[in-house]
Design an enzyme around this catalytic site. Structure first.
Site, PDB file in Angstrom:
ATOM      1  N   ASP A 281       0.810  -1.227   0.000  1.00  0.00           N
ATOM      2  CA  ASP A 281       0.000   0.000   0.000  1.00  0.00           C
ATOM      3  C   ASP A 281       0.841   1.275   0.000  1.00  0.00           C
ATOM      4  OD1 ASP A 281      -2.226  -1.667   0.090  1.00  0.00           O
ATOM      5  OD2 ASP A 281      -2.222  -1.687   2.279  1.00  0.00           O
TER       6      ASP A 281
ATOM      7  N   HIS B  59      -4.709  -1.679  -5.730  1.00  0.00           N
ATOM      8  CA  HIS B  59      -3.894  -0.555  -6.214  1.00  0.00           C
ATOM      9  C   HIS B  59      -4.821   0.585  -6.626  1.00  0.00           C
ATOM     10  CE1 HIS B  59      -0.298  -3.389  -7.223  1.00  0.00           C
ATOM     11  NE2 HIS B  59      -0.686  -3.442  -5.980  1.00  0.00           N
TER      12      HIS B  59
ATOM     13  N   THR C 139      -7.632  -1.110   0.630  1.00  0.00           N
ATOM     14  CA  THR C 139      -8.344  -1.016  -0.643  1.00  0.00           C
ATOM     15  C   THR C 139      -9.066  -2.336  -0.950  1.00  0.00           C
ATOM     16  OG1 THR C 139      -6.473   0.333  -1.342  1.00  0.00           O
ATOM     17  CG2 THR C 139      -7.988  -0.321  -3.074  1.00  0.00           C
ATOM     18  N   THR C 140      -8.554  -3.453  -0.426  1.00  0.00           N
ATOM     19  CA  THR C 140      -9.131  -4.759  -0.731  1.00  0.00           C
ATOM     20  C   THR C 140     -10.119  -5.199   0.345  1.00  0.00           C
ATOM     21  OG1 THR C 140      -7.136  -5.363  -1.920  1.00  0.00           O
ATOM     22  CG2 THR C 140      -8.531  -7.188  -1.230  1.00  0.00           C
TER      23      THR C 140
ATOM     24  N   GLY D  93     -10.858  -3.265   3.368  1.00  0.00           N
ATOM     25  CA  GLY D  93     -11.438  -2.176   4.168  1.00  0.00           C
ATOM     26  C   GLY D  93     -10.919  -2.136   5.604  1.00  0.00           C
TER      27      GLY D  93
END
Ligand code: GDP
Ligand code: IMO
Ligand code: MG
Length: 427
Positions: free
Chosen positions: A13, A41, A298-299, A301
């Site tokens: 990240d 990403h 992003t994947t 939370g």
């Protein structure tokens, strides 16, 4: 032109998506070489904001060939969903190709990822539960099913039956769960195959040709060096090789073809999931950084753990990858801080330590030794030249450069492409 590898230098990240999308404006090919849809990403550009999981971040430039290389594990359901989402938002995905040698994430991998984590109880790794680890296990156990197998229906059915025989023993006898059905999975994956067929190619030949023709090829890393299966904080790692070495085996190219190795560091590391993180900030400053930086995965939370810049881990990462260039991202998130700490070494049982230890038991005991630097307390997001940054920010960047022993080529001051300060051109 030789290839450029873009590598996460911490625990993931770091902003790889932003940097790849930015560099892809000039590239001919962008390739993912490792990991799966555990990656997330983020790209912010003229099409909007996107969280990409499998799709290379070069997809927004229609003249870039985007490759999912053999080192990636592919969940076809996720890939097809990503293709649909992008197309629905006006992004052409016809320039994607997927290696026939890449391994597939199967439904039983996802089940096992969850069951294995559950069985570990308090010792769970905190995986993304996307089936990535179990898919790599099967690859190494020679029980994997590859993307190219989808195109040979009879052989695929045979192979699937053999593999599921093993998996059902595990599911029913070890975990007491219901078996999975060969025919159901076969039918579902045949439907995926119908849609994916046009994308499936022997990508190593195409990559080789692009390099021979002098094209600009970007190799987009996923995860980060400190999550590497060999060099990360084992066993709190991912199941692939995100570091520079992994790029060559993840694509089938020689190390001789690599020109630049660009390491991406956030100016503060974050970590999602379990495992030691010596500079983790557990007080309200950690909370402040998380909120200001929207540090949520992003994947999945999940809240990301935030830490002060760890010069020991960073130097180690720099050595493992031999970075020719470095990018520092998220400088702007520190704009409001009065004081910034930076870890220069560790203390373990009264002894100073300058190297990142292999053992997590030792790492758990490491107490960071900090230097304190004054913050700059002015906004940096609109600055585009290094000399225009406040002197305290310049000093902070230069101190990082000294610690990691690799030259900083760019500094990122916001998520958008233009929020980038170049110190030295690499393309
Ligand atoms: P990746 O997995 O390495 O691609 O990184 P992620 O996308 O998971 O997380 C990085 C986050 O930081 C994303 O939300 C990006 O949009 C954002 N980002 C990248 N660079 C910068 C920057 O310099 N400043 C700020 N404020 N955000 C950034
Ligand atoms: P990007 O590419 C941050 C972490 C998980 C967990 C460990 C193992 O967006 O930087 P896995 O599902 O891979 O078996 O989980 O690795 N992890 C990531 N953390 N960014 C990522 O990807 C990650 N991919 C995996 O949180 O701790
Ligand atoms: Mg990410």
């Amino acid at each position: 032109m030789p290839a450029i590898i873009i590598i996460g230098a911490q625990w993931g990240d770091e902003g790889k998506g932003k940097i790849v999308d930015f560099l892809a404006e000039k590239a001919n090919m962008v390739i993912r070489y490792s990991g799966g849809n555990n990656a997330g990403h983020t790209v912010v550009n003229q099409y909007g904001q996107f969280g990409l999981h499998l799709m290379p971040s070069g997809i927004f430039n229609p003249s870039v060939v985007c490759v999912i290389g053999n080192g990636v594990v592919v969940d076809p359901a996720v890939l097809l969903k990503e293709i649909d989402l992008l197309q629905a938002r006006g992004v052409d995905t016809s320039h994607l190709i997927v290696s026939s040698r890449a391994h597939l994430i199967m439904p039983y991998h996802i089940l096992l990822d969850g069951l294995e984590e559950e069985a570990k109880g308090g010792g769970a790794l905190g995986t993304t539960k996307m089936g990535v680890g179990p898919a790599y296990v099967d690859k190494m156990a020679r029980l994997g099913i590859r993307v190219g197998d989808l195109l040979e229906r009879e052989a695929f059915h045979r192979r699937l039956s053999e593999v599921i025989f093993h998996k059902n023993i595990l599911l029913t006898r070890v975990y007491g769960k219901a078996p999975v059905s060969v025919d159901e999975i076969f039918d579902t994956y045949c439907k995926y195959a119908d849609r994916l067929a046009p994308y499936i190619k022997e990508t190593d030949i195409l990559v080789e040709k692009a390099l021979e023709d002098g094209k600009l090829v970007l190799l987009e890393g996923a995860q980060g060096t400190l999550l590497d299966i060999d060099f990360g904080t084992y066993p709190y790692v991912t199941s692939s090789s995100p570091s520079a070495g992994g790029a060559c085996t993840g694509l089938g190219i020689s190390p001789r073809k690599i020109g630049h190795i660009l390491g991406i560091f956030k100016c503060y590391p974050t970590r999602v999931g379990g495992g030691p993180m010596p500079t983790e900030i557990k007080d309200e400053i950690g909370q402040l950084i998380r909120e200001r930086g929207h540090e949520y995965g992003t994947t999945t939370g999940r809240a990301r753990r935030c830490g002060w810049f760890d010069g020991v881990g960073a130097r180690y990462s720099s050595r493992i990858n031999s970075f020719t260039d470095v990018a520092i991202t998220r400088l702007d998130i520190f704009d409001t801080l009065e004081t910034i700490k930076i870890c220069t070494s560790y203390m373990v049982d009264g002894t100073r330590m300058d190297n990142f230890p292999a053992s997590i038991d030792v790492l758990q005991k490491c107490q960071p030794v900090y230097e304190e630097m004054p913050g700059w307390r002015v906004p940096t997001s609109d600055i585009r030249h290094f000399e225009k940054l406040p002197p305290a920010a310049q000093n902070y960047i230069r101190r990082i450069e000294q610690l990691i022993k690799a030259p900083i080529s760019l500094v990122s001051v916001g998520p958008r492409r233009e929020q980038t300060i170049w110190l030295k051109a690499i393309v």
